[in-house]
Design a protein around this motif. Structure first.
Motif, PDB file in Angstrom:
ATOM      1  N   LEU A 327       0.832  -1.196   0.000  1.00 56.59           N
ATOM      2  CA  LEU A 327       0.000   0.000   0.000  1.00 56.59           C
ATOM      3  C   LEU A 327       0.865   1.242   0.000  1.00 56.59           C
ATOM      4  CD1 LEU A 327      -2.390  -1.427   2.672  1.00 56.59           C
ATOM      5  CD2 LEU A 327      -2.870  -1.179   0.245  1.00 56.59           C
ATOM      6  N   GLU A 328       0.392   2.248  -0.580  1.00 58.69           N
ATOM      7  CA  GLU A 328       0.973   3.587  -0.588  1.00 58.69           C
ATOM      8  C   GLU A 328       2.171   3.766  -1.515  1.00 58.69           C
ATOM      9  OE1 GLU A 328      -0.522   6.082   0.452  1.00 58.69           O
ATOM     10  OE2 GLU A 328      -2.023   5.079   1.632  1.00 58.69           O
ATOM     11  N   ILE A 329       2.850   2.688  -1.883  1.00 58.22           N
ATOM     12  CA  ILE A 329       4.046   2.876  -2.700  1.00 58.22           C
ATOM     13  C   ILE A 329       3.685   3.379  -4.095  1.00 58.22           C
ATOM     14  CG2 ILE A 329       4.191   0.454  -3.469  1.00 58.22           C
ATOM     15  CD1 ILE A 329       7.131   2.801  -2.662  1.00 58.22           C
ATOM     16  N   VAL A 330       2.442   3.165  -4.484  1.00 55.08           N
ATOM     17  CA  VAL A 330       2.062   3.640  -5.812  1.00 55.08           C
ATOM     18  C   VAL A 330       1.970   5.184  -5.863  1.00 55.08           C
ATOM     19  CG1 VAL A 330      -0.467   3.644  -5.649  1.00 55.08           C
ATOM     20  CG2 VAL A 330       0.636   2.965  -7.782  1.00 55.08           C
ATOM     21  N   GLN A 367       2.211   4.393   6.915  1.00 50.48           N
ATOM     22  CA  GLN A 367       3.375   4.146   6.066  1.00 50.48           C
ATOM     23  C   GLN A 367       4.206   5.401   5.803  1.00 50.48           C
ATOM     24  OE1 GLN A 367       2.524   1.404   2.800  1.00 50.48           O
ATOM     25  NE2 GLN A 367       2.660  -0.028   4.511  1.00 50.48           N
ATOM     26  N   GLY A 368       5.503   5.232   5.972  1.00 54.11           N
ATOM     27  CA  GLY A 368       6.424   6.367   5.873  1.00 54.11           C
ATOM     28  C   GLY A 368       6.478   6.999   4.503  1.00 54.11           C
ATOM     29  N   VAL A 369       6.180   6.205   3.485  1.00 54.98           N
ATOM     30  CA  VAL A 369       6.296   6.760   2.135  1.00 54.98           C
ATOM     31  C   VAL A 369       5.239   7.850   1.891  1.00 54.98           C
ATOM     32  CG1 VAL A 369       4.808   5.072   0.958  1.00 54.98           C
ATOM     33  CG2 VAL A 369       6.732   6.108  -0.256  1.00 54.98           C
ATOM     34  N   VAL A 370       4.192   7.856   2.705  1.00 55.56           N
ATOM     35  CA  VAL A 370       3.183   8.924   2.598  1.00 55.56           C
ATOM     36  C   VAL A 370       3.841  10.258   2.944  1.00 55.56           C
ATOM     37  CG1 VAL A 370       1.009   9.794   3.528  1.00 55.56           C
ATOM     38  CG2 VAL A 370       1.311   7.342   3.154  1.00 55.56           C
ATOM     39  N   MET A 371       4.598  10.242   4.018  1.00 51.60           N
ATOM     40  CA  MET A 371       5.308  11.458   4.405  1.00 51.60           C
ATOM     41  C   MET A 371       6.291  11.878   3.317  1.00 51.60           C
ATOM     42  SD  MET A 371       8.349  12.665   5.280  1.00 51.60           S
ATOM     43  CE  MET A 371       9.614  12.360   6.396  1.00 51.60           C
ATOM     44  N   GLU A 372       7.015  10.905   2.796  1.00 53.86           N
ATOM     45  CA  GLU A 372       8.005  11.238   1.756  1.00 53.86           C
ATOM     46  C   GLU A 372       7.313  11.851   0.536  1.00 53.86           C
ATOM     47  OE1 GLU A 372      10.835   8.215   0.722  1.00 53.86           O
ATOM     48  OE2 GLU A 372      11.025   7.501   2.768  1.00 53.86           O
ATOM     49  N   THR A 373       6.156  11.330   0.216  1.00 51.12           N
ATOM     50  CA  THR A 373       5.452  11.831  -0.966  1.00 51.12           C
ATOM     51  C   THR A 373       4.929  13.251  -0.725  1.00 51.12           C
ATOM     52  OG1 THR A 373       4.839   9.548  -1.376  1.00 51.12           O
ATOM     53  CG2 THR A 373       3.759  11.196  -2.738  1.00 51.12           C
TER      54      THR A 373
END
Ligand code: AMP
Length: 943
Positions: A327-330, A367-373
């Motif tokens: 999830l979220e990586i997209v 998920q951390g990638v949300v912050m990165e995005t």
């Protein structure tokens, strides 16, 4: 009034807390243009003294806050006169009450269709908190900045408007935004219609029709395939009218493309009802038929899709990104794809392409990638003019049963506040509120070019998926859900009650949808059957190519030298730093043939030639402008004023874009973005560079789920190049290895290329090959560190002009082939250590052969080299990496095979020379490193 007011203000939470920003912002605006602020505040600010001189505080405060602060400090005695009258005090309280609703109204809003949200007492929303009583309800007060359409109104009416605006089906959060214009704009949009526009009957029928479609598909699949996993949308059906509205409204803004990323819940519904996937195709997938001709394929709820739909503003291309289970990586993949489309259209504002990313509540919070995005959303290299985020908020994650296990924040959307995105929590059972929130969100995005979040609060009727029994873990929620009417049923009842539609009409919609579905007709009303193909890139030139390492990457010498001279030009007036000036001076000598070509020259010249040939280039990564080891310096910093100059942007008039950006400090989102970019831009060279190669492990999911397997799962080609500094230089466990073994482990079916070039000519041709060949495959380059300056690691201009990328480099020495008894096969910089040892020790019976491409393994090319040694007795594989790492375990079967082809038994006796097996990639002690390196070289040549 002034002093009394200030005292009151400073004593209340609103002004001393988050509200201070609001008042400051108002005051700032007042200083610029008094007519911009509401009358009430203007009158108030008129009475304040003007700032004089610099504030003298230990802690620096903004001049405005300082002024407020000083005012409060300087208060002497009670102020006399009307300013301090009871009425005026109450007026201030009313204004505070208005603000309190803007700040905290969402906490009381009716956003949960199941009514499970535990009511939290919100003292700020009580009259008594503001020293107001029921007795004041009939008194008229100034409405201040409240968008009520009149300057004065009885308190009763003011409270009613606030309750309706902020405490019904939409809970708005926007007071965390610092920009006053944005806040005023949002207030106006919600307050002026009390968060409930009066939609026409036609609009309402359209909403109902889309809602019927959403429910209709789910009930059809539920009856035909009971218990089969489909991650249905039931409980969140208003998602479909919502996305429909986004697409249609976006079209009116002149947008040409919308790229959507989403996880599995509701995906099939979106595909069929909005993107126009054929229902019969979906049914085939449910029946388990193989629809992809090649590759592994993927489950139906990961499939992407492309189509064109018609809007009032014209045809819009829709692309739903393929996505893995992660999830979220997209999300960053979608951003990269959107940026690529915007760059192609020269759309620096993001007006022509819109990203829409759909999240689940648990993943959005977890998920951390949300912050990165979010972090990338306004940066130069990554911004896309604002993303519309939708959270399908089921109020429960798959991994937890309770919100207090799932997050520490109040809402699952709180992370979005880091970029000051407005957030609209909206009750999924109120379709009109959903449409209103959606319209405001889309308009906000186009007005301010920033991210915005719609939190669609709903539920999932059947648990995580259709094979799940959710009452085992959420008994109370599912008791409630069992007796809860669907969003469509509730909406029909409301429209019937208002006399806008009859029961029969509503039932007819259900029937019609079911008939179309059963007949296999398209049910996405806006689908364009003959799409305008100019709206998207034509990939056909890149399709259907078998793997080949061949490409003519040579270049005419005169043209090459002209480009080489051009890439070294720095205009007069730019003061170049001393070491950088030396690099450029040396490059000029190399261009003239006066100095052997080094790595930086070979690499930069590859870029210059590709630009000249019409290929755009995008190079991003950690410290990329300079290069981790200062070899690149593609961005020249003027020492006089800090301005920058990029010579590669000036190769020729009308050249394609050369974009070079130091990335923000992310690997996961940064690499995912480039994957998205390169799967959307076939004709460009797209490179992501890690500062040190092992930092790529922070992006492992991108490598596993997309780069290595995207083509076989989804048929999506990708020509992304990764530059990963790799090599044992004694810098310790964290900086030596780019974890070659892990890339090789992922290699199969010619899915990607893993190369370790060792000369400037090799990197020149390798980079050119990546774009000149029509084949699009990810390229992983173990790039060097010490070789960037190694005096032996040089090439000639002829090597560049006339050569090509050699997958295998034969021995460079002039030795007699008949005398060779041992071949040492190696990759990377250890070659130079081996060659130097051999030269010192005079081991003339040893040939050193370099494997410059490790995957796809160049069997034929290696065989051709081995074959030249008729008296070969032994083949040794030498690597710097420990036994359990590097290429040994992943590639030895290829080496053995080739050796056996030359002479029976040679392969079986293939010998290993390298570091002993080790848990860490390298030793942290220089002395150990040096001794290990000496030993492995000695083992390879003489052992
Ligand atoms: P899109 O603009 O992403 O909707 O893509 C439009 C069409 O181009 C798709 O339907 C595919 O046929 C093709 N296409 C897009 N991206 C790729 C890719 N990375 N590899 C191969 N074909 C692609």
């Amino acid at each position: 009034m002034q002093e009394g007011t200030m005292e009151l203000m400073w004593r209340t939470s609103h002004v001393s807390g988050g509200n201070a920003h609001y008042v400051e912002a108002l005051y700032e605006q007042y200083l610029v243009d008094p007519s911009e602020v509401p009358d009430e505040w203007r009158n108030y600010f008129d009475q304040l003294p003007r700032p004089e001189g610099a504030p003298s505080h230990d802690v620096p405060l903004s001049p405005i806050r300082d002024q407020f602060y000083q005012l409060a400090q300087n208060r002497r005695g009670p102020a006399a006169g009307p300013a301090d009258s009871g009425e005026n005090k109450k007026q201030v309280k009313v204004l505070q009450l208005i603000n309190a609703y803007r700040f905290r109204g969402h906490q009381r809003a009716d956003i949960d269709p199941l009514g499970l949200r535990s009511p939290t007492p919100i003292p700020d929303l009580e009259l008594s908190f503001h020293q107001l009583t029921d007795a004041d309800m009939e008194t008229s007060f100034q409405t201040g900045s409240l968008f009520l359409g009149k300057d004065q109104a009885p308190l009763k009416e003011i409270v009613e408007v606030l309750e309706q605006t902020y405490c019904r089906s939409i809970g708005c959060e926007f007071m965390h935004i610092v920009n006053t214009d944005e806040k005023r704009w949002l207030q106006q949009r919600f307050e002026s219609v009390r968060s409930k526009p009066d939609y026409s009957v036609d609009v309402r029928k359209h909403i109902l029709e889309r809602l019927t479609a959403a429910e209709g598909l789910e009930s059809y699949l539920a009856s035909k395939y009971p218990g089969t996993k489909r991650f249905g949308l039931e409980g969140g059906e208003t998602f479909i009218p919502m996305v429909d509205e986004i697409i249609q409204r976006t079209g009116n803004y002149g947008t040409k493309e919308v790229v959507i990323g989403m996880a599995h819940r509701g995906r099939l519904n979106l595909l069929v009802n909005l993107l126009g996937k054929s229902p019969s195709e979906l049914i085939d997938e449910f029946d388990g038929k193989k629809v992809i001709q090649q590759g592994s394929g993927d489950v139906k709820y990961h499939q992407g899709f492309s189509s064109n739909v018609m809007t009032e503003g014209g045809e819009v291309h829709l692309a739903l990104a393929f996505n893995p289970s992660h999830l979220e990586i997209v999300s960053p993949v979608v951003e990269g794809s959107v940026r690529a489309r915007q760059d192609r259209r020269d759309d620096s504002e993001g007006a022509k392409v819109l990203p829409v990313v759909v999240h689940g509540d648990a993943a959005f919070a977890g998920q951390g990638v949300v912050m990165e995005t979010f972090q990338m959303s306004q940066t130069r290299g990554y911004k896309t003019g604002g993303t519309v985020h939708i959270v399908i908020n089921n109020q429960v994650g798959f991994t937890t049963s309770r919100p207090d296990d799932a997050r520490s924040t109040e809402y699952c959307t709180d992370i979005a506040k880091m970029v000051q995105a407005p957030i609209f929590h909206v009750n999924g059972d109120d379709p009109e509120a959903v449409i209103h929130a959606t319209q405001v969100a889309v308009d906000y995005r186009y007005q301010f070019n920033k991210d915005v979040v719609i939190d669609l609060v709903c539920y999932r009727k059947r648990g995580h998926n259709e094979a799940d029994e959710p009452s085992g873990t959420q008994p109370l929620m599912y008791q409630k859900i069992k007796s809860h009417k669907s969003s469509r049923e509730l909406y029909v009842a409301s429209l019937v009650q208002q006399g806008m539609i009859s029961e029969d009409e509503a039932s007819a919609m259900v029937e019609k949808y079911r008939e179309d579905l059963v007949a296999g007709n398209h049910v996405a009303n806006a689908l364009v059957k003959q799409p305008n193909t100019e709206l998207f890139v034509d990939w056909t030139p890149y399709l259907g190519h078998e793997w080949t390492g061949d490409a003519d990457t040579s270049i005419d010498m005169t043209r090459m030298q002209r480009l080489a001279a051009k890439m070294c030009e720095v205009p007069e007036g730019i003061e170049v730093q001393r070491q950088v000036a030396k690099i450029y001076e040396d490059r000029r000598k190399m261009a003239a043939g006066d100095l052997a070509v080094n790595w930086g020259f070979g690499e930069t010249l590859a870029y210059a030639t590709l630009l000249d040939e019409g290929h755009p280039i995008r190079l991003t990564g950690q410290d990329t402008g300079r290069g981790t080891f200062s070899h690149r310096h593609a961005v020249v910093h003027n020492q006089k004023d800090g301005s920058t100059y990029v010579p590669l942007e000036y190769i020729k008039e009308g050249q394609p874009n050369f974009t070079i950006r130091d990335s923000f400090l992310s690997e996961e989102a940064a690499l995912a973005f480039e994957y998205g970019y390169s799967t959307t831009t076939p004709n460009a060279l797209i490179i992501w560079e890690a500062q040190f190669g092992d930092f790529a492990n922070g992006a492992q999911v991108v490598i596993d789920q997309f780069i290595s397997s995207g083509e076989t799962k989804w048929g999506r080609l990708c020509g992304l190049t990764m530059l990963l500094p790799h090599g044992y230089e004694g810098q310790g466990p964290e900086h030596s290895s780019a974890r070659l073994e892990r890339f090789l482990q992922l290699c199969a079916e010619h899915n990607m290329q893993v190369c370790m070039p060792t000369t400037p000519a090799q990197i020149f041709h390798l980079l050119r090959r990546q774009v000149i060949r029509p084949l699009r495959k990810p390229l992983v380059i173990m790039s060097p560190k010490s070789l960037l300056r190694h005096k032996e690691a040089t090439s000639t201009l002829e090597d560049l002009a006339n050569g090509r990328f050699e997958m295998v480099l034969p021995d460079q020495g002039k030795r007699d082939a008949e005398s060779v008894k041992r071949v040492v096969l190696c990759s990377g910089k250890v070659y130079y250590d081996l060659a130097s040892y051999r030269a010192e020790n005079g081991n003339d019976d040893v040939a050193i052969v370099r494997l410059e491409q490790i995957y796809p393994f160049p069997k034929e090319e290696l065989y051709e080299v081995f074959k030249t040694y008729p008296n070969l007795e032994q083949v040794v594989w030498c690597q710097e990496e420990p036994l359990n790492q590097g290429a040994w375990y992943q590639s030895q079967h290829h080496m053995r095979l080739v050796a056996d082809m030359v002479k029976e038994g040679l392969g079986r006796d293939l010998k290993f020379a390298g570091r002993p097996a080790s848990a860490a990639p390298a030793s942290g002690y220089m002395s150990v490193h040096v001794e290990q390196q000496r030993q492995l070289v000695e083992d390879a040549i003489t052992g």
